[in-house]
Scaffold this active site. Structure first.
Site, PDB file in Angstrom:
ATOM      1  N   ARG A  85      -9.527  -0.653   9.053  1.00 54.81           N
ATOM      2  CA  ARG A  85      -9.474  -1.065   7.656  1.00 54.81           C
ATOM      3  C   ARG A  85      -8.709  -2.382   7.587  1.00 54.81           C
ATOM      4  O   ARG A  85      -7.582  -2.485   8.088  1.00 54.81           O
ATOM      5  CB  ARG A  85      -8.748  -0.014   6.828  1.00 54.81           C
ATOM      6  CG  ARG A  85      -8.583  -0.479   5.409  1.00 54.81           C
ATOM      7  CD  ARG A  85      -7.779   0.484   4.587  1.00 54.81           C
ATOM      8  NE  ARG A  85      -7.671  -0.022   3.234  1.00 54.81           N
ATOM      9  CZ  ARG A  85      -6.609   0.122   2.472  1.00 54.81           C
ATOM     10  NH1 ARG A  85      -5.561   0.769   2.923  1.00 54.81           N
ATOM     11  NH2 ARG A  85      -6.594  -0.378   1.264  1.00 54.81           N
ATOM     12  N   ARG A 235       3.444  -0.590  -9.315  1.00 57.73           N
ATOM     13  CA  ARG A 235       3.001  -1.950  -9.673  1.00 57.73           C
ATOM     14  C   ARG A 235       2.677  -2.029 -11.151  1.00 57.73           C
ATOM     15  O   ARG A 235       2.110  -1.098 -11.727  1.00 57.73           O
ATOM     16  CB  ARG A 235       1.734  -2.318  -8.872  1.00 57.73           C
ATOM     17  CG  ARG A 235       2.024  -2.698  -7.444  1.00 57.73           C
ATOM     18  CD  ARG A 235       0.742  -2.922  -6.670  1.00 57.73           C
ATOM     19  NE  ARG A 235       0.543  -1.885  -5.685  1.00 57.73           N
ATOM     20  CZ  ARG A 235      -0.590  -1.670  -5.016  1.00 57.73           C
ATOM     21  NH1 ARG A 235      -1.647  -2.423  -5.244  1.00 57.73           N
ATOM     22  NH2 ARG A 235      -0.674  -0.715  -4.128  1.00 57.73           N
TER      23      ARG A 235
END
Ligand code: ADP
Length: 392
Positions: A85, A235
């Site tokens: 990934r 976030r």
């Protein structure tokens, strides 16, 4: 022995996740995590068919841990291919690729766009190349699916030279997950592959939503970095760009400190002053914790608002798909989001929603536009791409 084994590596800065798939049986055989790398407490843990197991690997870094991982999976069958990934593929990659030297160099160039994410991926790729030079390796990019965005969707309204010279544009992330669940929705609802409109909401620790038109991403909420868009665990998602100067002036913070605050101390954690974890928050809210409820309310409101904006790119909405740890499990969040979208006419079926969907994953009543819960399978997609691109 595993027939057609493929190993998937997801390499982070101080940890790496791995899974081995039996491509023949289409199932995961073993999966695990090496964490606290380069420290005396470095630990490798994994789960196969039986109990969870672990082994101390003191002071091992990525290469040492990968050697241990490989030895572990090799007992089950030497991998035919290794899939990695990679978070950022910039504009260079619109699909998965077999890793050659030029690919490694390009991933390295993209590191300036993802300084936290690409260097650890490169560490993993280089270590595997050194250790197993004869095993083909494939890179699968989080950004690739969104390379189909049109310029009006990916450009920021800032001076064009920033795009030309610095690559400042929206890239989008979680592409592997959005693409997988969108494909699943088309299959489950028997939609026309060349005529459909979907919105997929990947809600995990990081969260993003994407508009998918005829199998292609046409708009998405994350931008140049994975900080833009939805409220996430820690976030902030979207804030006023003027916030930076205001905080710098008032609190004497550096840009770096502000960025850290927006990445690590905001989102659900910042709003609730309790936790970044949605499970903790839904449980606390159910027992009357107002701070937890406030965080959930902002999370759901902003998600609904983005879903409304994404719908502007679609001729029609065939289904809204929820995935990721929150999307797959947090029934109160899904219900609240659907309630925020009266224009779309969703009618949530509470019992189906509590059960995380019927056979197809459907959580809406008959006659209502479809909202589905579809578990994501990012590692499986990576294994599949690695197999498809290397085993002819
Ligand atoms: P990552 O992005 O790290 O892969 P996940 O997709 O596993 O993360 O999602 C993690 C999030 O899913 C956490 O906020 C967690 O609390 C949430 N989650 C998992 N199970 C539940 C649940 N039963 N109810 C509410 N939230 C849940």
């Amino acid at each position: 022995m595993v027939r057609s084994p493929v190993l998937v590596i997801n390499s982070g800065s101080s940890s790496l996740k791995f899974s081995l798939f039996d491509m023949h049986a289409e199932k995961e055989v073993i999966a695990g995590l090496a964490e606290r790398l380069e420290s005396p407490q470095a630990l490798l843990s994994w789960r196969g068919e039986g109990e969870k197991q672990q082994r101390e690997i003191p002071d091992q870094g990525h290469e040492g841990a990968l050697r241990e991982v490989y030895a572990l999976v090799e007992d089950l069958g030497a991998p035919l291919a290794i899939g990695h990934r990679v978070v950022h593929g910039g504009e260079a990659f619109s699909g998965s690729v077999v890793i050659e030297e030029s690919v490694v160099e390009e991933i390295d160039r993209c590191a300036s766009l993802a300084p936290l994410h690409n260097p650890p991926s490169l560490l993993g790729i280089r270590a595997m190349q050194r250790l197993y030079p004869n095993t083909p390796q494939v890179a699968v990019f989080d950004t690739a699916f969104h390379q189909s965005l049109a310029p009006e969707a990916y450009l920021y309204p800032v001076p064009m030279r920033l795009y030309r010279e610095q690559g400042v544009r929206r890239y989008g992330f979680h592409g592997t997950s959005h693409q997988y669940v969108a494909g699943e929705a088309v299959r489950r609802l028997e939609l026309d592959p060349s005529d459909h409109g979907l919105i997929t909401a990947h809600l995990g620790n990081g969260c993003s939503a994407t508009a998918v038109r005829n199998g292609r991403s046409v708009d998405t909420t994350m931008g140049m970095t994975p900080l833009e868009g939805l409220v996430m665990g820690t976030r902030s998602g979207d804030v006023d760009p003027g916030l930076h100067e205001f905080l710098a002036d008032r609190l004497d913070l550096t840009l770096n400190e502000i960025t850290t605050m927006l990445n690590r101390e905001s989102g659900l954690l910042g709003l609730s002053e309790l936790s970044n974890d949605m499970r903790t928050l839904t449980e606390a809210a159910a027992s009357g914790n107002a701070n937890a409820q406030r965080a959930i309310d902002v999370f759901c409101f902003r998600l609904a608002r983005h879903i409304g904006a994404l719908a502007a790119s679609l001729p029609r909405l065939d289904a809204l798909v929820f995935t990721g740890g929150i999307g797959e499990n947090a029934a109160p969040v899904r219900e609240q989001v659907l309630k925020h979208l009266p224009l779309f006419g969703f009618e949530c079926d509470s019992a189906l929603n509590r059960a995380n969907g019927d056979d197809q994953g459907r959580i809406t009543a008959p006659g209502s536009p479809a909202a589905l819960v579809i578990p994501t399978r990012e590692e499986w997609v990576i294994a599949n791409d690695a197999y498809r691109l290397t085993q002819h």
